[in-house]
Design an enzyme around this catalytic site. Structure first.
Site, short mmCIF file in Angstrom:
data_model
loop_
_atom_site.label_atom_id
_atom_site.label_comp_id
_atom_site.label_asym_id
_atom_site.label_seq_id
_atom_site.Cartn_x
_atom_site.Cartn_y
_atom_site.Cartn_z
N THR A 1 -21.36 26.36 55.97
CA THR A 1 -21.92 26.72 57.27
C THR A 1 -21.44 25.77 58.35
O THR A 1 -21.05 26.19 59.45
CB THR A 1 -23.46 26.72 57.21
OG1 THR A 1 -23.90 27.80 56.38
CG2 THR A 1 -24.07 26.88 58.59
N GLU B 1 -27.74 63.87 57.05
CA GLU B 1 -28.06 62.50 56.65
C GLU B 1 -27.99 61.51 57.80
O GLU B 1 -28.66 60.48 57.80
CB GLU B 1 -27.14 62.04 55.51
CG GLU B 1 -25.68 61.83 55.87
CD GLU B 1 -24.83 63.07 55.71
OE1 GLU B 1 -23.59 62.93 55.57
OE2 GLU B 1 -25.38 64.19 55.74
N SER C 1 -17.08 37.68 54.29
CA SER C 1 -17.53 38.95 54.86
C SER C 1 -18.65 39.52 53.99
O SER C 1 -18.91 39.05 52.88
CB SER C 1 -16.37 39.93 54.94
OG SER C 1 -15.85 40.19 53.65
N HIS D 1 -23.94 67.41 58.88
CA HIS D 1 -24.32 66.19 58.14
C HIS D 1 -25.73 65.75 58.54
O HIS D 1 -25.90 64.88 59.40
CB HIS D 1 -23.33 65.07 58.44
CG HIS D 1 -21.99 65.25 57.79
ND1 HIS D 1 -21.69 64.72 56.55
CD2 HIS D 1 -20.88 65.92 58.20
CE1 HIS D 1 -20.45 65.05 56.23
NE2 HIS D 1 -19.94 65.78 57.21
N CYS E 1 -21.69 69.77 54.06
CA CYS E 1 -20.33 69.91 54.57
C CYS E 1 -19.44 70.49 53.47
O CYS E 1 -19.50 71.68 53.18
CB CYS E 1 -19.81 68.57 55.10
SG CYS E 1 -18.33 68.74 56.12
#
Length: 544
Positions: free
Chosen positions: A192, A509, A13, A507, A381
């Site tokens: 792979t 951002e 991952s 927020h 916030c």
């Protein structure tokens, strides 16, 4: 009819499936193709809203109030499209929907199974995303790694879509790791090959393989991967590690990702918007100044907890021709004794969002230090609520001022629970979420930044500025610079007499872009640079 691109990942991952998907979206958009993005997450949470930032990173919020995976932030920043509740799906939400339908009798007594009921629900969501956006191409990333047991229903669902829509309307991209072994001094393609074999065993044959590498991939290895994985030679695309995140679309274009994607899907469209992106990346590589911003938070152990904040700071730097260096400061470890040392290098201080009482007193100390030392302060916030608490304690003269969140029986809770939240027991999806309008007061930092009277910004919180203290706080010099249109909710505040000491309940951002910084972040970095210049002036004079 929309065409579909599905992005999967193998071997490990964290390979950058999201960046690959976002970069491809940007490249297709530059060709005049309408693009939308989705992320399907196999975890059993209904959404990431109740997940720990230490495990999951930030929660990205859309205009329509969906709490989503942080990869959606990458999608928005790259393709510059506002995503929606149709952009993120989890296993938890899938099972929740199916079980509710079963309880309501919608399956007419059928035995509810993974196939077809769970897979049909996943397919329904993907098709709804395409229908809702009216996109030419819907890019859907499947979270996790091929072979994960929880991801199998999603893989089966996209296999069925391929059967239903035809190969000419579906494209499978598989992102894999090609590791470098220092002992033998070579890149290895076998992981792979095994990953693709696993994917093929589930009925999916990738059309494009994107190889994640830390050093250049020789053509012979690309040819080997193409041969053993049964793809065309030019469909093995190298994905290098870039110095700057926003180089990724240019790098993938150079290796031909968009060219083969367009060809394989039978799309048309000339590349027209690449030059602007190239110029932006060139500017990023030649920034003339630098500035240090301290992010004082409680989740600094995992920087992805503040991913959008960090990127928005960088964007603000780009517009001010400055490289932003983030100083990560754990608020839990701040004290009166060490705060001067911990923040001595900061040209600006930002306190971001968060929940719970851990580390709060350190944030209050940082806010006071910024106000008293004349260092630009930006509260987002929770950071705005910290500003109000600090001001009430140290300017208004209420030493026990606090938030109801941190002191349930507090006497002077200048931040309190919203009235509609008083009876809420369930935590997930029950906050004030999504875009709300805000009226800006003239003559404020907010007006200077936005240059307009009405704005819309995204929220994610339960607690609000307590209007019981509005008159006392404004009388002590705390300026209310933004409110809801009916003036009942305080959305932004700033300390009078300070060049930049402001907090916003929303927020900002989430709406910043690399080629279009959010106005508040642009102004914050501008003020931090001016503060730095003033601080360095005596030093330069002394040296001369």
């Amino acid at each position: 009819m929309s065409k579909f691109i599905f992005v999967t990942g193998g071997v490990v991952s964290g390979l950058g499936k999201g960046i690959t998907a976002a970069s491809l979206g940007r490249l297709l958009k530059m060709r005049g193709i309408r693009v939308a993005s989705q992320k399907l997450d196999p975890y059993m949470n209904v959404d990431p809203g109740t997940m720990s930032p230490f495990q999951h990173g930030e929660v990205f919020v859309t205009d329509d109030g969906a709490e989503t995976d942080l990869d959606l932030g990458h999608y928005e920043r790259f393709i510059d499209e506002n995503l929606t509740k149709y952009s993120n799906l989890t296993s938890g939400k899938v099972y929740w929907n199916v079980l509710n339908r079963e309880r309501q009798g919608e399956y007419l007594g059928q035995t509810v199974q993974v196939i077809p009921h769970i897979t049909d629900e996943i397919k329904r969501f993907i098709y709804m995303g395409a229908e809702h956006t009216k996109a030419d191409v819907l890019i859907t990333e499947i979270g996790g790694t091929i072979g994960d047991i929880e991801g199998q229903p999603f893989i089966e669902a996209i296999r069925q879509i391929w059967l239903e829509q035809g190969h000419e309307n579906c494209l499978f991209i598989h992102v894999t790791l090609v590791p470098y072994l220092s002992g033998s001094n070579e890149l290895k393609s076998k992981p792979t090959q095994h990953s693709v074999k696993e994917l093929q065993s589930l009925g999916i044959h990738p059309d494009i393989i994107v190889t994640r590498v830390d050093r250049p991939l020789e053509q012979s290895i690309k040819d080997k991967i193409a041969h053993f994985c049964n793809v065309k030679k030019d469909c093995v695309i190298e994905n290098d590690t870039m110095e700057c995140l926003y180089e990724a679309p240019l790098m993938l274009h150079r290796y031909g990702l968009d060219e083969v994607a367009v060809r394989e899907l039978g799309l048309s469209g000339e590349m027209t918007g690449l030059r602007e992106w190239e110029e932006m990346v060139d500017r990023i590589h030649h920034l003339k100044r630098n500035v240090k911003i301290a992010i004082v938070g409680k989740y600094v152990g995992l920087h992805d907890s503040y991913l959008s904040v960090r990127e928005a700071l960088y964007h603000g730097g780009y517009e001010n021709d400055a490289q932003v260096e983030v100083l990560w400061v754990d608020s839990e470890h701040l004290s009166k004794e060490n705060i001067g040392e911990e923040l001595k290098d900061a040209d600006g201080i930002l306190v971001p969002g968060g929940f719970g009482d851990r580390g709060i007193e350190g944030m209050v100390l940082a806010c006071r230090y910024a106000r008293e030392q004349g260092i630009p302060y930006f509260g987002i916030c929770l950071g705005m609520q910290i500003l109000v608490i600090e001001y009430a304690r140290n300017v208004l003269g209420l030493p026990d001022a606090n938030s109801r969140e941190f002191d349930e029986n507090g006497k002077n809770c200048v931040i309190d629970l919203m009235e509609e939240q008083l009876s809420v027991v369930r935590k997930g999806g029950t906050m004030r979420l999504g875009a709300y309008p805000c009226r800006i007061q003239p003559g404020t930092i907010m007006e200077r930044a936005y240059k307009t009277e009405m704005i819309s910004e995204r929220h994610r919180h339960r607690f609000e500025y307590n209007n019981t203290y509005r008159e006392a706080l404004t009388g002590a010099g705390l300026v209310i610079s933004g409110t809801s249109p009916d003036e009942m909710l305080v959305e932004a505040v700033e300390a009078s007499g300070c060049r930049f000491h402001t907090g916003v309940q929303f927020h900002p951002e989430f709406k910043s872009r690399p080629d279009k910084a959010h106005p508040l972040f642009r102004e914050f970095i501008k003020e931090a640079l001016e503060r730095k210049a003033v601080k360095e002036a005596p030093e330069r004079n002394g040296r001369s």
